[in-house]
Design an enzyme around this catalytic site. Structure first.
Site, short mmCIF file in Angstrom:
data_model
loop_
_atom_site.label_atom_id
_atom_site.label_comp_id
_atom_site.label_asym_id
_atom_site.label_seq_id
_atom_site.Cartn_x
_atom_site.Cartn_y
_atom_site.Cartn_z
N LYS A 59 -5.62 7.60 -9.85
CA LYS A 59 -6.55 7.25 -8.76
C LYS A 59 -6.08 7.86 -7.44
O LYS A 59 -6.87 8.46 -6.71
CB LYS A 59 -6.61 5.73 -8.64
N ASN A 60 -4.78 7.71 -7.15
CA ASN A 60 -4.29 8.15 -5.84
C ASN A 60 -4.23 9.67 -5.71
O ASN A 60 -4.05 10.20 -4.61
CB ASN A 60 -2.91 7.55 -5.56
N CYS A 94 -6.73 -2.85 0.80
CA CYS A 94 -5.96 -4.04 0.42
C CYS A 94 -5.34 -4.70 1.65
O CYS A 94 -4.95 -4.01 2.60
CB CYS A 94 -4.82 -3.64 -0.52
N ARG A 111 -1.30 -1.68 8.34
CA ARG A 111 -1.63 -0.32 7.90
C ARG A 111 -2.39 0.50 8.94
O ARG A 111 -3.56 0.84 8.76
CB ARG A 111 -2.42 -0.36 6.58
N ASP A 138 3.97 0.43 -5.25
CA ASP A 138 2.84 0.06 -6.11
C ASP A 138 3.28 -0.53 -7.46
O ASP A 138 2.44 -0.95 -8.25
CB ASP A 138 1.94 1.28 -6.36
N ARG A 196 -10.52 -1.96 -8.96
CA ARG A 196 -10.39 -0.84 -8.02
C ARG A 196 -9.48 0.24 -8.60
O ARG A 196 -9.66 1.43 -8.31
CB ARG A 196 -9.80 -1.31 -6.69
C1 UD1 Z 1 -0.82 5.44 -0.40
C2 UD1 Z 1 -1.36 4.93 -1.72
C3 UD1 Z 1 -0.94 3.48 -1.95
C4 UD1 Z 1 0.58 3.33 -1.81
C5 UD1 Z 1 1.07 3.94 -0.51
C6 UD1 Z 1 2.59 3.95 -0.39
C7 UD1 Z 1 -3.38 6.23 -1.98
C8 UD1 Z 1 -4.85 6.26 -2.06
N1 UD1 Z 1 -2.79 5.06 -1.72
O1 UD1 Z 1 -1.42 4.63 0.61
O2 UD1 Z 1 -1.36 3.09 -3.26
O3 UD1 Z 1 0.92 1.97 -1.86
O4 UD1 Z 1 0.61 5.30 -0.37
O5 UD1 Z 1 3.15 4.63 -1.46
O6 UD1 Z 1 -2.72 7.24 -2.19
N2 UD1 Z 1 1.62 3.76 8.22
C9 UD1 Z 1 1.61 3.70 9.57
N3 UD1 Z 1 0.80 4.57 10.26
C10 UD1 Z 1 0.01 5.49 9.63
C11 UD1 Z 1 0.03 5.54 8.23
C12 UD1 Z 1 0.85 4.66 7.55
O7 UD1 Z 1 2.30 2.89 10.19
O8 UD1 Z 1 -0.70 6.25 10.30
C13 UD1 Z 1 2.47 2.80 7.46
C14 UD1 Z 1 1.62 1.86 6.62
O9 UD1 Z 1 1.18 0.74 7.38
C15 UD1 Z 1 2.59 1.46 5.53
C16 UD1 Z 1 3.42 2.74 5.33
O10 UD1 Z 1 3.23 3.52 6.51
O11 UD1 Z 1 3.43 0.42 5.96
C17 UD1 Z 1 3.02 3.56 4.12
O12 UD1 Z 1 1.67 3.92 4.21
P1 UD1 Z 1 1.07 5.26 3.59
O13 UD1 Z 1 2.14 6.04 2.92
O14 UD1 Z 1 0.25 5.93 4.62
O15 UD1 Z 1 0.12 4.65 2.47
P2 UD1 Z 1 -1.36 5.09 2.14
O16 UD1 Z 1 -1.49 6.56 2.21
O17 UD1 Z 1 -2.32 4.24 2.86
#
Ligand code: UD1
Length: 417
Positions: free
Chosen positions: A22-23, A116, A121, A303, A396
């Protein structure tokens, strides 16, 4: 509303096939915006998150055909670069269209995301990176409004965010000049995105390391691509096998994508065998407590934290789990305690004292991976029925998980209320 009913006691046995990730599929779908010809994706999983992305792209004018596991995305009549709140709020990954939209149209309007409830985030890393590429960003009424001509730049991410890395890779692939992004995420899904973008004509190197270099090109074409296998789904089935003292072979799985996780399963007492793209897990001699911390890849994937916590609920000894990626990702703990687990939370650390057994109980799914963990807990219970409500969370990210666990001998079914 559907519920999943689980009765424990059956060790899972047999073989299960892992679907496409999915990711990986979600950003690959967003990448199709960038091309001038159709992109064909194979091995796409049938999941609610995929349907959500389908709706967002279709809303903007992408023609999409999804039959079997093949998806054709035709961007030739793509219209408005605007992703509305009603569609984006369902899934944080919808925000991953921003980079492609700016690269194609020089402007975009995308709602701030939902997804979620596992922490605040924010999207500051995405926006800071885009600003470094020359994009003017303003936030109005819950929307990110972006415009500007993309110019290559050197960018250092504050944290190796998966989504920000993907958004910036897509944007920079059509920027003028060279972009170097350091401290990037190294997840296998990043490499998969680079493979598709390069097949479309992009010039990206370094995906899978912490420095990605992108030489901007004027235009991208179409391509055909097979989505990589879902390492989180593979890990979930492996934990379920070990947790029920079963013996399961997971097919179409890449062991190299699960490095620390497989080590921790072995440390807990599981036997793991890897043969090509098959991983077999069993637990002949019981489970011992282990400590672990979640980390960006190649560390222990956040995850898989909830599923591993569930397994450790019945381990011999005390396990300490530290969640370093998300700030609020122990939501499964309270439900597991209702099933008889002994878990204390102390900030970002969970202390799990092994108990002899769990018992079935009505529980509520709170997020995607936590709900998979509750299904595993139900299969571990030595008596009683577990009724999981709010199963839309599980849909999902897992394709008919109850049928696949049942095919391994689990006593699990979906009922409609
Ligand atoms: C992706 C995955 C999710 C996984 C996560 C971490 C997808 C669709 N989802 O989510 O399943 O749990 O990676 O491996 O690929 N953060 C910030 N600012 C930002 C972006 C992120 O502070 O602009 C923080 C987030 O709040 C979180 C951490 O960084 O605490 C990791 O987030 P991120 O790696 O961005 O996760 P996603 O890409 O949303």
């Amino acid at each position: 509303m559907d519920k999943i009913l689980v009765r424990g006691g059956n060790p899972l046995k047999g073989t299960v096939q892992v679907r496409g990730a999915k990711n990986a599929a979600l950003p690959l779908m967003a990448a199709a915006i960038l091309g001038e010809e159709p992109v064909v994706l194979h091995n796409v999983p049938c999941l609610h998150d995929i349907f959500s992305m389908d709706k967002i792209l279709a809303h903007m004018g992408m023609a999409i055909e999804f039959t079997g596991r093949a998806m054709t995305l035709d961007p030739r009549n793509f219209g408005t670069p605007e992703a509305p709140y009603e569609l984006v709020r369902k899934m944080r990954a919808s925000f991953f269209v921003l980079g492609s939209l700016i690269a194609r149209f020089g402007r975009a309007k995308v709602s701030l995301p939902g997804g979620c409830a596992i922490g605040t985030r924010p999207v500051d890393i995405h926006l800071k990176g885009l600003e470094a590429l020359g994009v003017k960003i303003c936030i109005e009424d819950g929307y990110v409004i972006a415009d500007g001509k993309l110019k290559g730049a050197n960018i250092a991410l504050d944290f190796p965010s998966v989504g920000a890395t993907e958004n910036l890779m897509m944007a920079a692939s059509k920027a003028e000049g060279i972009t170097r992004i350091s401290n990037v995420a190294r997840e296998p899904e990043i490499e998969d995105l680079a493979r598709l973008l390069n097949a479309m004509g992009a010039q990206i190197s370094g995906a899978g390391t912490d420095l990605i270099t992108i030489v901007g090109v004027d235009s991208l074409g179409g391509a055909e691509h097979v989505v990589l296998p879902d390492r989180i789904e593979a890990g979930t089935f492996l934990v379920a096998a070990v947790a029920t003292r079963g013996d399961v072979t997971v097919q179409n799985a890449i062991a190299d994508d699960l490095p620390v996780f497989l080590d921790k399963l072995e440390e807990a007492g599981a036997t793991i065998e890897v043969h090509g793209t098959k991983i077999r897990a069993a637990a002949p001699n019981g489970i011992k407590a282990v400590d672990f911390s979640t980390r960006p890849h190649p560390g222990f994937a956040t995850d898989l934290q909830a599923q591993m916590m569930t397994l450790l609920c019945c381990a011999e000894g005390v396990s300490r789990i530290k969640e370093t990626v998300f700030e609020n990702r122990f939501m499964q703990a309270a439900e597991l305690v209702r099933m008889g687990a002994d878990i204390d939370l102390d900030g970002n650390t969970a202390i799990v004292r092994g108990v002899k057994s769990l018992s079935g109980a009505p529980v509520m799914a709170s997020d995607l991976r936590a709900s998979a963990a509750l299904a595993i807990a139900g299969l571990m219970a030595d008596h009683g029925e577990t009724a999981i409500s709010r199963v839309y969370h599980i849909d999902r990210g897992y394709e008919r998980i109850e049928e696949r666990l049942a095919s391994l001998g689990g006593d699990i079914e979906r009922v409609r209320e």
